[in-house]
Design a protein around this motif. Structure first.
Motif, PDB file in Angstrom:
ATOM      1  N   MET A  27       0.835  -1.185   0.000  1.00  0.00           N
ATOM      2  CA  MET A  27       0.000   0.000   0.000  1.00  0.00           C
ATOM      3  C   MET A  27       0.879   1.248   0.000  1.00  0.00           C
ATOM      4  O   MET A  27       1.791   1.377   0.809  1.00  0.00           O
ATOM      5  CB  MET A  27      -0.892   0.014   1.247  1.00  0.00           C
ATOM      6  CG  MET A  27      -1.840  -1.161   1.341  1.00  0.00           C
ATOM      7  SD  MET A  27      -3.086  -1.108   0.051  1.00  0.00           S
ATOM      8  CE  MET A  27      -4.014  -2.587   0.455  1.00  0.00           C
ATOM      9  N   MET A  28       0.580   2.154  -0.909  1.00  0.00           N
ATOM     10  CA  MET A  28       1.342   3.394  -0.955  1.00  0.00           C
ATOM     11  C   MET A  28       0.398   4.576  -1.107  1.00  0.00           C
ATOM     12  O   MET A  28      -0.722   4.436  -1.616  1.00  0.00           O
ATOM     13  CB  MET A  28       2.346   3.359  -2.095  1.00  0.00           C
ATOM     14  CG  MET A  28       1.743   3.329  -3.484  1.00  0.00           C
ATOM     15  SD  MET A  28       2.991   3.339  -4.789  1.00  0.00           S
ATOM     16  CE  MET A  28       2.967   1.607  -5.262  1.00  0.00           C
ATOM     17  N   ALA A  29       0.848   5.762  -0.652  1.00  0.00           N
ATOM     18  CA  ALA A  29       0.031   6.961  -0.728  1.00  0.00           C
ATOM     19  C   ALA A  29       0.859   8.122  -1.240  1.00  0.00           C
ATOM     20  O   ALA A  29       2.026   8.276  -0.876  1.00  0.00           O
ATOM     21  CB  ALA A  29      -0.550   7.304   0.646  1.00  0.00           C
ATOM     22  N   ASP A  30       0.238   8.926  -2.103  1.00  0.00           N
ATOM     23  CA  ASP A  30       0.834  10.172  -2.558  1.00  0.00           C
ATOM     24  C   ASP A  30       0.042  11.295  -1.916  1.00  0.00           C
ATOM     25  O   ASP A  30      -1.124  11.513  -2.242  1.00  0.00           O
ATOM     26  CB  ASP A  30       0.766  10.259  -4.086  1.00  0.00           C
ATOM     27  CG  ASP A  30       1.566  11.444  -4.635  1.00  0.00           C
ATOM     28  OD1 ASP A  30       2.253  12.115  -3.835  1.00  0.00           O
ATOM     29  OD2 ASP A  30       1.506  11.672  -5.850  1.00  0.00           O
ATOM     30  N   MET A  31       0.658  12.001  -0.973  1.00  0.00           N
ATOM     31  CA  MET A  31      -0.030  13.031  -0.210  1.00  0.00           C
ATOM     32  C   MET A  31       0.117  14.377  -0.917  1.00  0.00           C
ATOM     33  O   MET A  31       1.227  14.870  -1.108  1.00  0.00           O
ATOM     34  CB  MET A  31       0.557  13.129   1.204  1.00  0.00           C
ATOM     35  CG  MET A  31       0.859  11.784   1.867  1.00  0.00           C
ATOM     36  SD  MET A  31      -0.595  10.750   2.139  1.00  0.00           S
ATOM     37  CE  MET A  31      -1.314  11.507   3.585  1.00  0.00           C
TER      38      MET A  31
ATOM     39  N   VAL B 111      10.353   0.404 -10.265  1.00  0.00           N
ATOM     40  CA  VAL B 111      11.368  -0.061  -9.313  1.00  0.00           C
ATOM     41  C   VAL B 111      11.000  -1.425  -8.740  1.00  0.00           C
ATOM     42  O   VAL B 111      11.831  -2.340  -8.674  1.00  0.00           O
ATOM     43  CB  VAL B 111      11.544   0.972  -8.179  1.00  0.00           C
ATOM     44  CG1 VAL B 111      12.435   0.399  -7.074  1.00  0.00           C
ATOM     45  CG2 VAL B 111      12.140   2.265  -8.721  1.00  0.00           C
ATOM     46  N   ILE B 112       9.733  -1.571  -8.334  1.00  0.00           N
ATOM     47  CA  ILE B 112       9.297  -2.829  -7.726  1.00  0.00           C
ATOM     48  C   ILE B 112       9.285  -3.951  -8.761  1.00  0.00           C
ATOM     49  O   ILE B 112       9.658  -5.099  -8.476  1.00  0.00           O
ATOM     50  CB  ILE B 112       7.910  -2.655  -7.086  1.00  0.00           C
ATOM     51  CG1 ILE B 112       8.004  -1.650  -5.939  1.00  0.00           C
ATOM     52  CG2 ILE B 112       7.367  -3.993  -6.594  1.00  0.00           C
ATOM     53  CD1 ILE B 112       6.693  -1.371  -5.249  1.00  0.00           C
ATOM     54  N   ASP B 113       8.871  -3.628  -9.979  1.00  0.00           N
ATOM     55  CA  ASP B 113       8.857  -4.630 -11.044  1.00  0.00           C
ATOM     56  C   ASP B 113      10.272  -5.122 -11.336  1.00  0.00           C
ATOM     57  O   ASP B 113      10.504  -6.334 -11.474  1.00  0.00           O
ATOM     58  CB  ASP B 113       8.241  -4.030 -12.302  1.00  0.00           C
ATOM     59  CG  ASP B 113       8.182  -5.022 -13.454  1.00  0.00           C
ATOM     60  OD1 ASP B 113       7.740  -6.159 -13.230  1.00  0.00           O
ATOM     61  OD2 ASP B 113       8.576  -4.658 -14.578  1.00  0.00           O
TER      62      ASP B 113
ATOM     63  N   PRO C 190       4.142  -8.034  -6.699  1.00  0.00           N
ATOM     64  CA  PRO C 190       2.993  -7.967  -5.787  1.00  0.00           C
ATOM     65  C   PRO C 190       1.871  -7.097  -6.341  1.00  0.00           C
ATOM     66  O   PRO C 190       2.052  -6.334  -7.301  1.00  0.00           O
ATOM     67  CB  PRO C 190       3.601  -7.329  -4.530  1.00  0.00           C
ATOM     68  CG  PRO C 190       4.714  -6.475  -5.054  1.00  0.00           C
ATOM     69  CD  PRO C 190       5.296  -7.255  -6.204  1.00  0.00           C
ATOM     70  N   GLN C 191       0.709  -7.199  -5.727  1.00  0.00           N
ATOM     71  CA  GLN C 191      -0.390  -6.311  -6.055  1.00  0.00           C
ATOM     72  C   GLN C 191      -0.134  -4.941  -5.435  1.00  0.00           C
ATOM     73  O   GLN C 191       0.516  -4.831  -4.401  1.00  0.00           O
ATOM     74  CB  GLN C 191      -1.710  -6.873  -5.526  1.00  0.00           C
ATOM     75  CG  GLN C 191      -2.116  -8.186  -6.166  1.00  0.00           C
ATOM     76  CD  GLN C 191      -3.478  -8.656  -5.687  1.00  0.00           C
ATOM     77  OE1 GLN C 191      -4.167  -7.974  -4.939  1.00  0.00           O
ATOM     78  NE2 GLN C 191      -3.867  -9.837  -6.127  1.00  0.00           N
ATOM     79  N   PHE C 192      -0.651  -3.894  -6.083  1.00  0.00           N
ATOM     80  CA  PHE C 192      -0.427  -2.531  -5.617  1.00  0.00           C
ATOM     81  C   PHE C 192      -1.748  -1.890  -5.199  1.00  0.00           C
ATOM     82  O   PHE C 192      -2.742  -1.957  -5.921  1.00  0.00           O
ATOM     83  CB  PHE C 192       0.192  -1.676  -6.730  1.00  0.00           C
ATOM     84  CG  PHE C 192       1.570  -2.101  -7.141  1.00  0.00           C
ATOM     85  CD1 PHE C 192       2.686  -1.555  -6.547  1.00  0.00           C
ATOM     86  CD2 PHE C 192       1.745  -3.062  -8.130  1.00  0.00           C
ATOM     87  CE1 PHE C 192       3.959  -1.942  -6.930  1.00  0.00           C
ATOM     88  CE2 PHE C 192       3.004  -3.452  -8.516  1.00  0.00           C
ATOM     89  CZ  PHE C 192       4.110  -2.893  -7.919  1.00  0.00           C
ATOM     90  N   GLY C 193      -1.709  -1.242  -4.055  1.00  0.00           N
ATOM     91  CA  GLY C 193      -2.813  -0.400  -3.626  1.00  0.00           C
ATOM     92  C   GLY C 193      -2.291   1.025  -3.543  1.00  0.00           C
ATOM     93  O   GLY C 193      -1.428   1.326  -2.718  1.00  0.00           O
TER      94      GLY C 193
END
Length: 207
Positions: free
Chosen positions: A1-5, A23-25, A36-39
């Motif tokens: 889970m990631m957030a852009d504030m 980067v994760i890929d 992984p799945q991304f939220g």
């Protein structure tokens, strides 16, 4: 889970998400593991144009699939209309937090100007503006102005970090991009130039 504030609503809002996905890929491929799945949670004030942002998502997801294949992700994107100076997510929810040129916007709202996010201490007891003629900290700004902005930023930034510390998992990551000056006696001249331009425009309208 990631957030852009403080994600805003233009094409750049999804640029950071795209880079993180890259980067994760790459990391997943290097160790021969399924990505992984991304939220992804795009956060901004309720007045942000989230409709414009959501209209970018179909093309974004199509480009993602064409670039990385159908096995990537999936990537789920949501909008969160709320001030990041309040709790936004549940406890231990986020793995990564990003904010670019947003945290320097202050939370304090001047009661006499409800649309202006300004710190306390910019107006004298008789109601006179202490930073008259400037839209930011300038060479001509008195010491009280420097202290007022610093005190408000210190309060806001401490609150921001405390809130995110509750929302992030242990060992989570955070990247914040802020604009500032190493020397308070030599503020960024771009704001003085912008302020001067706005004053000229006001004079032309009033005259």
């Amino acid at each position: 889970m990631m957030a852009d504030m403080g994600c805003s609503s233009g094409p750049n809002s999804l640029l950071v998400v795209s880079k993180i996905n890259d980067v994760i890929d790459e990391a997943s491929r290097s160790i021969n593991r399924q990505c992984p799945q991304f939220g992804v949670f795009l956060n901004d004030l309720p007045g942000n144009d989230f409709n414009a942002l959501f209209n970018l998502l179909p093309a974004f997801k199509q480009d993602l699939e064409e670039d990385k294949g159908s096995s990537f992700g999936p990537c789920f994107v949501s909008g969160i209309p709320k001030s990041f100076y309040r709790r936004v997510f549940p406890d231990k929810f986020l793995h990564f937090v990003h904010s670019s040129y947003s945290v320097h916007w202050l939370s304090q709202v001047n009661k006499s100007h409800q649309n202006e996010n300004v710190p306390r201490g910019l107006v004298s007891e008789n109601g006179e503006a202490l930073n008259k003629g400037n839209i930011y900290i300038a060479d001509s700004s008195p010491e009280e102005i420097h202290k007022a902005y610093y005190a408000q930023f210190k309060k806001d930034f401490t609150l921001f970090l405390k809130l995110r510390s509750k929302e992030m998992v242990s060992q989570g990551g955070m990247v914040l991009v802020l604009q500032g000056s190493f020397n308070s006696d030599n503020p960024d001249s771009i704001y003085e130039l912008l302020g001067s331009t706005l004053q000229d425009m006001v004079l032309k309208v009033t005259n």
